[in-house]
Design an enzyme around this catalytic site. Structure first.
Site, PDB file in Angstrom:
ATOM      1  N   ASP A   7     -45.152 -37.008 -35.287  1.00 37.18           N
ATOM      2  CA  ASP A   7     -44.204 -37.099 -34.168  1.00 37.18           C
ATOM      3  C   ASP A   7     -43.834 -35.801 -33.837  1.00 37.18           C
ATOM      4  O   ASP A   7     -44.150 -34.829 -34.223  1.00 37.18           O
ATOM      5  CB  ASP A   7     -43.056 -37.932 -34.783  1.00 37.18           C
ATOM      6  CG  ASP A   7     -42.187 -38.654 -33.902  1.00 37.18           C
ATOM      7  OD1 ASP A   7     -42.338 -38.615 -32.480  1.00 37.18           O
ATOM      8  OD2 ASP A   7     -40.907 -39.348 -34.203  1.00 37.18           O
ATOM      9  N   ASP A  36     -41.029 -37.925 -25.792  1.00 40.77           N
ATOM     10  CA  ASP A  36     -40.372 -38.648 -24.929  1.00 40.77           C
ATOM     11  C   ASP A  36     -38.575 -38.696 -25.278  1.00 40.77           C
ATOM     12  O   ASP A  36     -38.473 -38.101 -26.002  1.00 40.77           O
ATOM     13  CB  ASP A  36     -40.784 -39.961 -25.303  1.00 40.77           C
ATOM     14  CG  ASP A  36     -40.497 -40.500 -26.823  1.00 40.77           C
ATOM     15  OD1 ASP A  36     -41.078 -39.801 -27.611  1.00 40.77           O
ATOM     16  OD2 ASP A  36     -39.942 -41.606 -26.906  1.00 40.77           O
ATOM     17  N   ALA A  65     -37.511 -46.008 -29.802  1.00 43.40           N
ATOM     18  CA  ALA A  65     -35.718 -46.397 -29.810  1.00 43.40           C
ATOM     19  C   ALA A  65     -35.222 -47.725 -30.073  1.00 43.40           C
ATOM     20  O   ALA A  65     -34.637 -48.370 -29.561  1.00 43.40           O
ATOM     21  CB  ALA A  65     -35.153 -45.772 -28.320  1.00 43.40           C
ATOM     22  N   CYS A  77     -40.631 -58.012 -58.189  1.00 40.52           N
ATOM     23  CA  CYS A  77     -41.758 -58.453 -58.072  1.00 40.52           C
ATOM     24  C   CYS A  77     -42.900 -58.221 -58.997  1.00 40.52           C
ATOM     25  O   CYS A  77     -42.605 -58.031 -60.281  1.00 40.52           O
ATOM     26  CB  CYS A  77     -42.222 -57.642 -56.628  1.00 40.52           C
ATOM     27  SG  CYS A  77     -43.253 -56.074 -57.091  1.00 40.52           S
ATOM     28  N   CYS A 118     -45.362 -56.170 -58.873  1.00 37.66           N
ATOM     29  CA  CYS A 118     -46.232 -54.746 -58.844  1.00 37.66           C
ATOM     30  C   CYS A 118     -45.976 -53.871 -60.275  1.00 37.66           C
ATOM     31  O   CYS A 118     -45.211 -54.469 -61.279  1.00 37.66           O
ATOM     32  CB  CYS A 118     -45.477 -53.913 -57.621  1.00 37.66           C
ATOM     33  SG  CYS A 118     -43.944 -52.962 -58.365  1.00 37.66           S
ATOM     34  N   CYS A 153     -42.666 -52.999 -61.438  1.00 38.57           N
ATOM     35  CA  CYS A 153     -41.637 -53.906 -61.712  1.00 38.57           C
ATOM     36  C   CYS A 153     -41.995 -54.718 -62.941  1.00 38.57           C
ATOM     37  O   CYS A 153     -41.191 -55.587 -63.764  1.00 38.57           O
ATOM     38  CB  CYS A 153     -41.433 -55.140 -60.569  1.00 38.57           C
ATOM     39  SG  CYS A 153     -40.397 -54.720 -59.322  1.00 38.57           S
TER      40      CYS A 153
END
Lengths: 670, 670
Positions: free
Chosen positions: B85, B120, B187, B270, B272, B275
């Site tokens: 960025d 930008d 944005a 979850c 995973c 978890c």
């Protein structure tokens, strides 16, 4: 066996029970373990309890010998709680088996099963009524026999009755007499295989109507995580899954929103160890047995995760949201959810009156949640205080903060336009003011901070069911009034007809409510019409209201130096203090709000000690978890007040555990 | 940079692009990696591409030096594709930064970034129009400058325009002229933070209208898995997540259906590794940094799993089902989905005409899917063949097999009762027969095996939107006929009014259709009214129909020994063979069904070689992925036929890759 309910939501419970081999937290999934050929370590994957088949053990000499010598825990190498099935399944498949009910109970006891099962007759769905009835007789006889034969064995007693809802209920009531420990709901597998979820909902709810609240219920053969949330919401506590391995053998991945076939996969579907450590191509090229084992592991991971997710949703009070999400996995499951809408009364009886989290609308099916039907009932009982009604559009919440002339002008239209049932030149300065909004329809201004009328969100774009719901509710509510004025935006949003545009400028009431009237409105809503007057009288001067400095909300209410009520911050409920309890006890006739306790426990109640279920003689059937209650003796003498920890239906069925969190009333002698 | 689309569903794509550091499969999640303090190995967790901030590197002497010396890949220790960025975010927060657009492009190139970003101006939502316009000018200027300054750097060019949809579209069109490689939509974070998902949908769809189909689009700052499915369905290919670590620092677990806070958790949510290997209590007692790292790992696991789930849904053609499920996570996300209903035309333009899986209804929002709107358009064009219309209730599918007198008698009523628009004694033996059903409304009998009219399921209990939808569709369709007869069940199910009960017994048509007429109906529906006649003529005797022995379905259609069409088994589409292509080419005026190829590629097309996008001069804008097409030269001479692999809108934008899978026509010279 004692079953303890920790958390409630809808008809669902997070609970606990003890067996000789440990504690089981519900809802729980019991993986089916084959006594001869189990390869997966289900304990390691999260199983506290498993299910295996005693008849298979019985029929195999080697397994039988080992089970009788070393016990079933050693046989299947599982140290936790073991439930065994009786051979009913084999009976349903082969038509006949060579063991009697008595033998199979004794055998299960002999091999050290924690929870055994009698030899019930699984009657298929859609059979002739006579067949279902005659099967049922045998099932009930065997349930009774089993209860006499067993000594220490914990006992399953299966609800049958095919697809005849009344037979399900009758069976449940009959077998409940023999005091089993767990009640499975049997012979529903064909319904699930045919995706007949609406019929499944009928079978389960009618079974629940006959079953006591103080025992776990097991939805037999339900092993797909897609179904767990819905079944739990209907009061099922236990599930069993052979599916995890049967699906795996066919290369099928279970997901909470359906099933995926390995052949179709391009990506591994979940976040589990199997899905993150292997690629689709690896699995496709793998030796079948190894592959099946990995997919079975995924299936168990995803199933246990779903069970944990459901428990969390119950604790958070947002199970119905999860159910409404999950039931969209298949259109026929959505039919099941839509059928459940017909059982709002059953759901409401067991649903807590206040919850931790906000009410999130997920679709029109949310309009059938208990919170909504309960509010509608409350609305029906509210009495108009004026002959004029003003209905305003919803704004941000709390409405009293935002529903004022300026806000309405600014956000709903530059020039507010009103409609009326009446073209007379009515002055609306004296009016009852309500807000119309989805999902609660009509919200009187004074109730705008009361749960769940403040704690909810719905989409701004309404579906037709919501519009129809609002139209019907508004029409019914407006009928109580002579003159009705409705803001244009309400007319537009819900396609209301029958009201005429008013051309002239109007003197509108400021949509504000003072604290005294707010308190009375809340009391009338929470405890019944007239309770506001009974608690706070007619004269605002006599009442002192203390507010929170931070939130500006009402906290404590006094008359002189006596505390009448306090307001609970999270849900806006009025909590009775000494004077409030005494006044409500005087105002409300028994049995309203009453919990009647036995003589033995009277002294404890007077001291403010918790009331236990076994000491409750009777209670108002309208009591729900988190409701305020009045604790009285048989003579209806007030002993204390408190908050109910259970629904009246649970208090009636439970003989253990706490019923009421008691608050001592100072002016009552210990 | 070439972007290749592999699979399509709705506006979503599974695609691939190459950068100097590897291949990226889209949709993709780019974890945000802090150049100075990353601790998690995101590559190991599944990241093919990451995003880091070139401005932070630029501003820190140590980081800058290392980046310039060793390159950014070494700096952040990530071997795959890196996007950077530009500092726009810092600009939006601090109002000013000390680097120019040209400098930041050159710097990104110097540190070896794969994909860089111009500086930008991120214009916040809901600003004044003048502000959005003047910001936009700068953004567009800098996009142009960046495209001139860069040499090898792949370039992001960000779509701005605040919450002015037309400015979003304008910006997209302007910057698309400078031929960047990826188009981020910028944005939108404030919209997501405010849960303004309906406005987000507007911003994204309008941006898409201006962007070319042949480049990936990145929804900047979208890091919550709850949003991925909806954003993907709108055509977003890339997401970035700093949220995984920001949420983790606050103890928040991301889930595809919302966010859970560690403080509220009783169970790990979850499947995973984190978890399943840790308990809630363990995490609560853990040292904060270690805890955050584990929760961040969960957040990435669940996010990557969701991305994989979405890719799978695109491949299976059931993304919209997933979107409709996910958007119920929050009422305002549901608002986003409901807003998306207004963009059915945008969605339809890019949606394939045939898919692998059945259409599953998840709620009334499903009625806005492209499959439904496309069918309605087809219906509007169908011409009545009789002056009588009979509307029958749905049964099992395929309807022709089940919608017969016996079945209707047995399953819909013991005594069938009919309603009519007309009390005359009409004889309905000669009638057009259709079935009324959700979600496709009206299904002419001959089309009962055509995708998706056969391949769909919906609940038996209808919502009000479905009823209204059916009522409107039936009314409109019935308008084409003189006499209309409707089965009682249709009247009842959809609350139809305006039809009168018929008392006498009726001579009903057998609800059957012969193969010849079925073929003609399908051809008219698939290719336009009259196509059936053009392909198969008037005389059934001249046509030979071969059927599958197994499925009894039509497979091949001949006239003499010349093959006219074949029928594809999975979706019932007519596939043109030599004679069919020639006849349709003759019957349908250009540009209908045409793909016009350049002179260079003419010989290849004649040989039956695939048509590549770069050789397509023009094509019928109604062409969709999986549609049959006629390949012609500039003189509209027929060269071959084939199946489109893309939508016309994609064919127009793509300069690489295949457009048409060609079939040689034997009688056409090579």
């Amino acid at each position: 066996m004692d079953f303890e309910i920790k958390y409630k939501d809808a008809m669902a419970r997070v609970g606990k029970f003890e067996t000789p081999h440990g504690t089981v937290t519900t809802p729980a999934l019991m993986p089916v373990v084959h006594p001869g050929k189990q390869t997966l370590d289900v304990k390691k994957l999260g199983a506290e309890i498993v299910i295996t088949n005693s008849y298979i053990i019985y029929k195999n000499e080697k397994l039988k010998k080992k089970a009788l010598e070393e016990g079933v825990h050693s046989l299947i190498d599982f140290p936790g709680t073991i439930e065994t099935d009786s051979g009913s399944f084999q009976l349903s498949v082969y038509g006949d088996i060579d063991i009697t009910n008595e033998e199979v109970i004794k055998f299960q006891e002999a091999i050290g099963t924690d929870i055994g099962t009698s030899l019930d007759i699984p009657t298929a769905p859609y059979v002739k009524r006579e067949e279902a009835e005659s099967d049922l007789e045998v099932t009930i006889e065997r349930a009774e026999e089993a209860s006499k034969v067993r000594t220490d064995l914990l006992l399953n007693s299966v609800v049958q009755g095919s697809t005849f809802p009344d037979l399900r209920e009758q069976c449940a009531k009959e077998i409940a007499k023999f005091d089993a420990d767990i009640y499975p709901i049997g012979a529903v597998v064909p319904l699930m295989e045919m995706y007949r979820y609406a019929d499944l909902v009928d079978a389960v709810i009618y079974s629940m109507r006959g079953l006591p609240e103080n025992k776990p219920r097991h939805l037999m053969g339900a092993g797909h995580p897609m179904l767990f949330a819905l079944a739990t919401a209907m009061g099922c506590d236990l599930f069993d899954s052979a599916a995890y391995i049967l699906y795996a053998n066919k290369g099928r991945f279970m997901m909470p929103d359906g099933t995926l076939r390995l052949d179709d996969l391009v990506e591994m579907p979940c976040s589990c160890r199997v899905c993150t450590e292997h690629t689709v191509d690896e699995l496709k090229q793998m030796e079948p047995e190894k592959r099946a084992k990995l997919i079975a592991e995924h299936n168990l991971h995803i199933s246990f995760a779903e069970i944990r997710r459901i428990r969390q949703a119950i604790v958070d009070g947002e199970l119905m949201k999860l159910v409404e999400l999950r039931c969209r996995a298949h259109p026929f499951l959505l039919d099941g959810l839509r059928r459940l809408q017909e059982y709002q009364e059953d759901m409401e009886k067991l649903n807590p009156s206040s919850k931790k989290t906000a009410f999130f609308y997920t679709g029109y099916e949310s309009l059938s949640r208990s919170e909504v039907s309960r509010h509608i009932k409350h609305l029906e009982n509210l009495k108009p205080k004026n002959k004029n009604l003003v209905i305003l559009p919803h704004t941000r919440k709390p409405y009293t903060k935002y529903v004022n002339r300026e806000y309405i002008k600014k956000y709903t239209s530059k020039i507010p336009t009103y409609y009326s049932n009446n073209d007379m030149n009515t002055n609306y300065a004296d009016s009852d003011v309500v807000v119309a909004d989805v999902p609660f329809g009509i919200i009187p201004l004074g109730l705008d901070e009361f749960y769940p009328l403040a704690q909810n969100e719905s989409p701004a774009i309404h579906d037709e069911n919501s519009k129809k719901f609002l139209r019907e509710l508004i029409t019914k509510y407006a009928d109580k009034y002579e003159n009705v004025l409705i803001h244009r935006k309400v007319i537009d949003k819900f396609d209301l007809t029958g009201y005429a545009l008013i051309e002239n400028e109007l003197e509108l009431p400021e949509a504000k409510i003072d604290d005294f009237n707010r308190l009375k409105d809340i009391a009338d809503y929470q405890f019944g019409t007239g309770a506001g007057n009974a608690l706070f009288g007619d004269d605002p001067e006599k009442i002192t209201i203390e507010k929170s400095k931070k939130t500006k909300k009402i906290r404590h209410v006094f008359e002189g130096d006596e505390n009448i009520v306090n307001m609970r911050a999270n849900d806006g409920f009025l909590i009775l203090s000494d004077l409030g309890a005494v006044r409500l006890h005087e105002f409300l006739d028994a049995p309203t709000m009453r919990v009647v306790v036995s003589e033995d426990s009277e002294p404890f109640a007077r001291k403010g000690k918790s009331v236990f279920n076994k000491f409750v003689l009777d209670c108002d059937e309208n009591i729900r978890r988190n409701d305020e209650v009045l604790i009285v003796n048989k003579e209806d003498e007030l002993l204390a007040c408190g908050k109910s920890l259970l629904s009246s239906y649970e208090i009636n069925d439970f003989m253990t555990g706490q019923a009421i969190k008691t608050r001592k009333i100072k002016k009552i002698d210990e």
